[in-house]
Design a protein around this motif. Structure first.
Motif, mmCIF file in Angstrom:
data_model
loop_
_atom_site.group_PDB
_atom_site.id
_atom_site.type_symbol
_atom_site.label_atom_id
_atom_site.label_comp_id
_atom_site.label_asym_id
_atom_site.label_seq_id
_atom_site.Cartn_x
_atom_site.Cartn_y
_atom_site.Cartn_z
ATOM 1 N N ASP A 1 -79.075 46.268 -6.568
ATOM 2 C CA ASP A 1 -79.073 45.549 -7.094
ATOM 3 C C ASP A 1 -78.483 46.147 -8.255
ATOM 4 O OD1 ASP A 1 -81.357 44.599 -5.926
ATOM 5 O OD2 ASP A 1 -83.060 45.385 -6.845
ATOM 6 N N ALA A 2 -77.372 47.522 -8.289
ATOM 7 C CA ALA A 2 -76.525 47.359 -9.123
ATOM 8 C C ALA A 2 -75.563 47.423 -8.832
ATOM 9 C CB ALA A 2 -77.590 48.830 -9.786
ATOM 10 N N HIS A 3 -74.416 47.098 -9.009
ATOM 11 C CA HIS A 3 -72.888 47.288 -8.955
ATOM 12 C C HIS A 3 -72.669 48.698 -9.703
ATOM 13 C CE1 HIS A 3 -69.048 46.326 -7.387
ATOM 14 N NE2 HIS A 3 -68.634 45.941 -8.596
ATOM 15 N N LEU A 4 -71.695 49.205 -8.801
ATOM 16 C CA LEU A 4 -71.188 51.284 -9.356
ATOM 17 C C LEU A 4 -70.231 50.867 -10.082
ATOM 18 C CD1 LEU A 4 -69.999 52.084 -5.805
ATOM 19 C CD2 LEU A 4 -71.402 53.253 -7.881
ATOM 20 N N LEU A 5 -70.579 51.905 -10.837
ATOM 21 C CA LEU A 5 -69.535 51.876 -12.262
ATOM 22 C C LEU A 5 -68.272 51.349 -11.706
ATOM 23 C CD1 LEU A 5 -71.479 53.506 -14.698
ATOM 24 C CD2 LEU A 5 -70.698 51.214 -14.976
ATOM 25 N N HIS A 6 -67.436 50.773 -12.393
ATOM 26 C CA HIS A 6 -65.718 50.781 -12.642
ATOM 27 C C HIS A 6 -65.461 52.417 -11.928
ATOM 28 C CE1 HIS A 6 -61.284 50.008 -13.676
ATOM 29 N NE2 HIS A 6 -61.943 48.627 -13.344
ATOM 30 N N ALA A 7 -65.445 53.773 -12.614
ATOM 31 C CA ALA A 7 -64.995 54.349 -12.585
ATOM 32 C C ALA A 7 -65.089 55.004 -10.836
ATOM 33 C CB ALA A 7 -65.051 55.558 -13.530
ATOM 34 N N LEU A 8 -66.838 54.850 -10.732
ATOM 35 C CA LEU A 8 -67.281 55.346 -9.417
ATOM 36 C C LEU A 8 -66.202 54.908 -7.942
ATOM 37 C CD1 LEU A 8 -70.665 56.020 -10.062
ATOM 38 C CD2 LEU A 8 -68.909 58.172 -10.556
ATOM 39 N N ARG A 9 -65.761 53.415 -8.727
ATOM 40 C CA ARG A 9 -65.862 52.618 -7.957
ATOM 41 C C ARG A 9 -64.638 53.523 -7.305
ATOM 42 N NH1 ARG A 9 -67.324 47.954 -10.942
ATOM 43 N NH2 ARG A 9 -64.743 47.106 -9.879
ATOM 44 N N TYR A 10 -63.707 53.594 -8.321
ATOM 45 C CA TYR A 10 -61.831 54.388 -8.234
ATOM 46 C C TYR A 10 -62.248 55.948 -7.299
ATOM 47 C CZ TYR A 10 -59.964 49.920 -9.564
ATOM 48 O OH TYR A 10 -59.420 48.291 -9.435
ATOM 49 N N GLU A 11 -63.345 56.260 -7.575
ATOM 50 C CA GLU A 11 -63.570 57.995 -7.055
ATOM 51 C C GLU A 11 -63.470 57.427 -5.540
ATOM 52 O OE1 GLU A 11 -65.736 60.753 -9.101
ATOM 53 O OE2 GLU A 11 -66.949 60.135 -6.619
ATOM 54 N N ARG A 12 -64.767 56.464 -5.699
ATOM 55 C CA ARG A 12 -65.033 56.117 -3.943
ATOM 56 C C ARG A 12 -63.700 55.246 -3.462
ATOM 57 N NH1 ARG A 12 -69.343 54.462 -0.665
ATOM 58 N NH2 ARG A 12 -69.105 52.793 0.708
ATOM 59 N N ALA A 13 -62.866 54.543 -3.285
ATOM 60 C CA ALA A 13 -62.297 54.189 -2.836
ATOM 61 C C ALA A 13 -60.714 55.197 -2.190
ATOM 62 C CB ALA A 13 -61.556 53.188 -3.820
ATOM 63 N N GLU A 14 -60.547 56.211 -3.592
ATOM 64 C CA GLU A 14 -59.518 57.343 -3.026
ATOM 65 C C GLU A 14 -60.136 58.143 -1.692
ATOM 66 O OE1 GLU A 14 -57.695 58.695 -6.553
ATOM 67 O OE2 GLU A 14 -56.533 59.718 -4.691
ATOM 68 N N GLU A 15 -60.964 58.133 -2.014
ATOM 69 C CA GLU A 15 -62.109 59.067 -0.726
ATOM 70 C C GLU A 15 -62.077 58.195 0.670
ATOM 71 O OE1 GLU A 15 -65.196 61.926 -1.807
ATOM 72 O OE2 GLU A 15 -65.988 61.837 0.744
ATOM 73 N N PHE A 16 -62.107 57.032 0.045
ATOM 74 C CA PHE A 16 -62.383 56.064 1.294
ATOM 75 C C PHE A 16 -61.344 56.435 1.986
ATOM 76 C CE2 PHE A 16 -64.912 52.136 2.669
ATOM 77 C CZ PHE A 16 -63.937 51.923 4.016
ATOM 78 N N LEU A 17 -59.750 55.726 1.293
ATOM 79 C CA LEU A 17 -58.290 56.018 1.288
ATOM 80 C C LEU A 17 -57.794 56.966 2.361
ATOM 81 C CD1 LEU A 17 -56.526 54.159 -1.438
ATOM 82 C CD2 LEU A 17 -55.862 53.629 1.156
ATOM 83 N N ASN A 18 -58.897 58.063 1.496
ATOM 84 C CA ASN A 18 -57.869 59.526 2.961
ATOM 85 C C ASN A 18 -58.485 59.208 3.977
ATOM 86 O OD1 ASN A 18 -56.437 60.535 0.763
ATOM 87 N ND2 ASN A 18 -58.160 60.893 -0.302
ATOM 88 N N VAL A 19 -60.144 59.203 4.002
ATOM 89 C CA VAL A 19 -60.666 59.138 5.620
ATOM 90 C C VAL A 19 -60.040 58.224 6.195
ATOM 91 C CG1 VAL A 19 -62.749 58.678 6.666
ATOM 92 C CG2 VAL A 19 -62.532 60.711 3.993
ATOM 93 N N VAL A 20 -59.719 56.768 5.847
ATOM 94 C CA VAL A 20 -58.841 55.971 6.896
ATOM 95 C C VAL A 20 -57.369 56.458 7.449
ATOM 96 C CG1 VAL A 20 -57.614 53.253 6.608
ATOM 97 C CG2 VAL A 20 -60.304 53.934 6.018
ATOM 98 N N LYS A 21 -56.868 57.330 6.814
ATOM 99 C CA LYS A 21 -55.425 57.896 6.716
ATOM 100 C C LYS A 21 -55.775 58.679 8.065
ATOM 101 C CE LYS A 21 -52.312 56.039 3.023
ATOM 102 N NZ LYS A 21 -51.754 55.780 1.750
ATOM 103 N N GLY A 22 -56.674 59.772 7.688
ATOM 104 C CA GLY A 22 -56.565 60.643 8.845
ATOM 105 C C GLY A 22 -57.427 60.482 9.576
ATOM 106 N N LEU A 23 -57.829 58.686 9.899
ATOM 107 C CA LEU A 23 -58.900 58.652 11.158
ATOM 108 C C LEU A 23 -57.362 57.894 12.111
ATOM 109 C CD1 LEU A 23 -62.149 56.922 9.781
ATOM 110 C CD2 LEU A 23 -61.654 59.055 12.065
ATOM 111 N N TRP A 24 -56.344 57.788 11.156
ATOM 112 C CA TRP A 24 -55.189 56.446 11.735
ATOM 113 C C TRP A 24 -54.998 58.040 12.383
ATOM 114 C CZ3 TRP A 24 -54.142 52.413 7.494
ATOM 115 C CH2 TRP A 24 -55.217 51.967 7.134
ATOM 116 N N ASN A 25 -54.811 59.266 11.620
ATOM 117 C CA ASN A 25 -53.811 59.592 12.557
ATOM 118 C C ASN A 25 -54.748 60.869 13.288
ATOM 119 O OD1 ASN A 25 -51.825 59.805 11.392
ATOM 120 N ND2 ASN A 25 -52.379 60.990 8.914
ATOM 121 N N SER A 26 -55.790 60.336 13.712
ATOM 122 C CA SER A 26 -56.629 61.382 15.024
ATOM 123 C C SER A 26 -55.703 61.631 16.361
ATOM 124 C CB SER A 26 -57.366 59.981 15.727
ATOM 125 O OG SER A 26 -58.599 59.800 14.410
ATOM 126 N N TRP A 27 -54.463 60.555 16.751
ATOM 127 C CA TRP A 27 -53.545 60.962 17.466
ATOM 128 C C TRP A 27 -51.667 61.004 16.975
ATOM 129 C CZ3 TRP A 27 -55.601 61.452 22.283
ATOM 130 C CH2 TRP A 27 -56.957 60.972 22.857
#
Lengths: 446, 446
Positions: free
Chosen positions: B145-171
């Protein structure tokens, strides 16, 4: 339709390189093109030339446990289904497009949108193969270390489906007026906000997508387990299960159709399309030769690994030319329970060694394997179709594109000659191909 | 490239009916075809004829708060970006395909697969517009029901991006040997399992997809806030921000390029492409006339509603011909903070009423609005480009397909005449169009 003889429904169960474990080593297989769109474009054109009802793309969200070793000898890559089938929607006209998505590791809002959007872009050719994910390795790519228990997965799946259908009903079919003069794009009285709050999901809605062309995209399910059968009987349009013998398949067919009726639906509302793995030769000898060639291409490690995955039990410590070891009880299996039982029974019934068993399942993976000339293949399909075991089949070519081309060029014409299969598409949507009615919006039923 | 004059980069910021709030009422707009694939196919063909670098499709996961009323007067429907752009990949050859996906309401595993797959199917033309979602209504479609706070959204975004790039580097790029004779499909020593465990995500990997054609699909970000700027400076390839004046845009440009350098990257590694909303006439009078026509087509309620959404404050109780009421402090805004500031400043600077302000933003929504003959439009683009305010532009046609056709037929040739824009595609991938290098695999850097 009632005047016409009933027709077989055909899905192409698309495995990029073909279904046999060694398909990628088969001489004619285009194993270096498995990420190329042109390759899939040609496969889809071939299937459409063969008047298939649909193209069915399976999926899961992880390798099997045993990487990186497994990756060396099998094909560990494939396109993602939504992107691939959306791209194919743009270059095909008739064939249905069925993508797999799991209710355990997705959000209903995204799934409703993606399949709804695919249904619009393809003008009514989308289908969703609903799976609940059976693999521990998948859980580890989504936060959790522990895979959801079988019963809970089905409970979640049912709520997931309800939410998705509710979102697809956000707009009534005639909600869009697009009246420029009166500044009225939509009739807002025909917009329904879902306000779903359940055990698993809380989704307000509405969806910013018109009702799908087919009302709902076609819903496919595979589950052969007890909760899987009940869910399918209540909610599926197509069921895809694995059976080896006519008797098993007939039993399943009448069981499912009985459940469908019990839930107030017509037996024809749910099409049963078991998987079939055809090895086609111009002569019987040629078919035998192909089978032998494929079996000999299986690397032993890859064979044991596949069998271990399908049976949810690690067989690598056991002698490959010995029998199956003592397996856990069915209740302890947190994987595909029906596949476990099928393989265990098959090994016991025929007294197979581990090697013999993996050779037997390295093609069809527990689905029905048929072999022979085009006439013999057609006979075997017709047999199950006429004897109350199937409404159609999900064809699993052993290798690609050759196995598909052979089916289209040799078996389809034989089925057409017998009046069992369409010679032209007569419908426009996948529901029309499958002779499934379009679900009306609840507001239209009042 | 160094010998050649620097070239403007152009994105088509695709709004189905055009960007102006009243676009769907504009006489030439094909407002009944907004779910038809043929419509988007033609738009993409036009953009490709205009040699655009990419087609950019924005997205969010909900209506604005005020439905169903809002739905009546605006366009509340559109295709889902991944399905639409995948379909367009099949029928285009050169143009980049940028889809929006939020890091707040998605799983990194799915995002890595979908964009990686799109990059393969399009042969290196995928881009991901990374957003963190700014709308309370979106939260309500995903459990919370509650939207994530602005600062937390960016913290999550940065980790998300790192995971995605890590997965793209699987091979690694050369992991696939496809040796049929030796039964070796892949070199398993070139497979990397991610084993990510962070604050927000636990994702084991690997991805069952080869490394994307571009290494990583192009990463686009929009954020103008402080954490948004920092994240972009570290991780983005393209930034898309909203600026009204040359001075603001120059300040932003040099700020961002400075941060990019501070993070050890070259200034050219991040392209700054602000949004531009062009009203094009064959004469100045024709352009003025078009603007007036569009403004008069705005239903008053829809105008107030749009402004309320953009400014994260409900203006409906206030007199439409009066000034903005006292607004909350910036710290209390849990929406797009940069847009709030921009609109508040604009109203104060020019003393605008609510009605005047919504007319001003009903087209560009805070982005730069330019108007005039093709030569005047080109002058205004060239001006920002030459004066260190932009590396290119995200073009926002007011109405479709007309606004795009005018840009392609009238403005693009003028930019080409000036040597500021390509006359043919010279690269193959979107990274090549944008003159961005292909990120090497970490294993190749050792």
């Amino acid at each position: 339709m009632s005047e016409k003889e009933k027709q077989i429904k055909l899905g192409l169960f698309l495995a990029p390189q073909g279904h046999h474990l060694a398909a990628w080593r088969y001489p004619s297989t285009a194993s270096s093109e498995l990420m190329s769109f042109d390759y899939y474009h040609k496969l889809a054109q071939t299937a459409e030339r063969g008047k298939f009802d649909m193209l069915f793309f399976a999926d899961n969200y992880a390798f099997a446990e045993s990487f990186p070793e497994a990756a060396a000898q099998t094909v560990p890559i494939r396109p993602e289904p939504i992107t691939l089938l959306s791209a194919l929607a743009a270059v095909t006209k008739h064939i249905g497009l069925a993508a797999t998505a799991s209710t355990t590791y997705n959000e209903p809002f995204h799934i409703a949108r993606k399949f709804g959007s695919l249904d619009h872009l393809s003008q009514g050719r989308a289908a969703w193969n609903v799976v609940t994910s059976a693999d521990q390795a998948e859980a580890m790519n989504f936060h959790s270390d522990a895979h959801l228990l079988h019963a809970l997965r089905y409970e979640r799946a049912e709520e997931f489906l309800n939410v998705v259908k509710g979102l697809w009903n956000s707009w009534e079919d005639d909600a869009f007026v697009v009246d420029k003069d009166e500044a009225r794009f939509a009739d807002s009285s025909k917009l329904h906000t879902l306000h779903h709050k359940g055990k698993w999901f809380s989704v307000r809605g509405p969806l910013h997508l018109p009702r799908p062309v087919q009302g709902f995209p076609v819903i496919i399910q595979a589950g052969g387990s007890e909760p899987g059968k009940e869910l399918a009987a209540r909610t599926a349009d197509v069921i895809f299960a694995a059976w080896q013998t006519l008797e098993e398949a007939q039993l399943f067919y009448s069981d499912i159709k009985g459940r469908v009726v019990k839930h107030g639906r017509s037996p024809d509302d749910l099409k049963i399309m078991p998987g079939v793995f055809p090895i086609i030769g111009r002569t019987e000898a040629e078919a035998d030769e192909k089978q032998k060639e494929l079996e000999e291409l299986i690397p032993q490690e890859a064979g044991v690994r596949l069998l271990s995955t399908l049976i949810s039990f690690d067989l690598s410590p056991y002698p490959v030319d010995g029998p199956l070891p003592k397996l856990p009880e069915l209740e302890q299996v947190n994987g595909v329970k029906s596949r476990f039982t099928l393989l265990k029974d098959l090994a016991e019934r025929e007294g197979l060694t581990i090697r013999q068993l993996y050779k037997r399942i390295a093609g069809a993976r527990g689905h029905r394997e048929i072999k022979g000339t085009p006439v013999q293949i057609a006979d075997q399909l017709e047999d199950w179709f006429r004897q109350g075991a199937a409404d159609g089949f999900n064809i699993m070519p052993p290798y690609m594109p050759g196995g598909l081309e052979e089916f289209v060029d040799l078996v389809v014409p034989e089925l057409q000659r017998r009046g069992l299969f369409r010679t032209e598409y007569t419908g426009r949507t996948l529901r029309e191909h499958l002779e499934l009615s379009r679900p009306p919006h609840p507001a239209a039923q009042r």
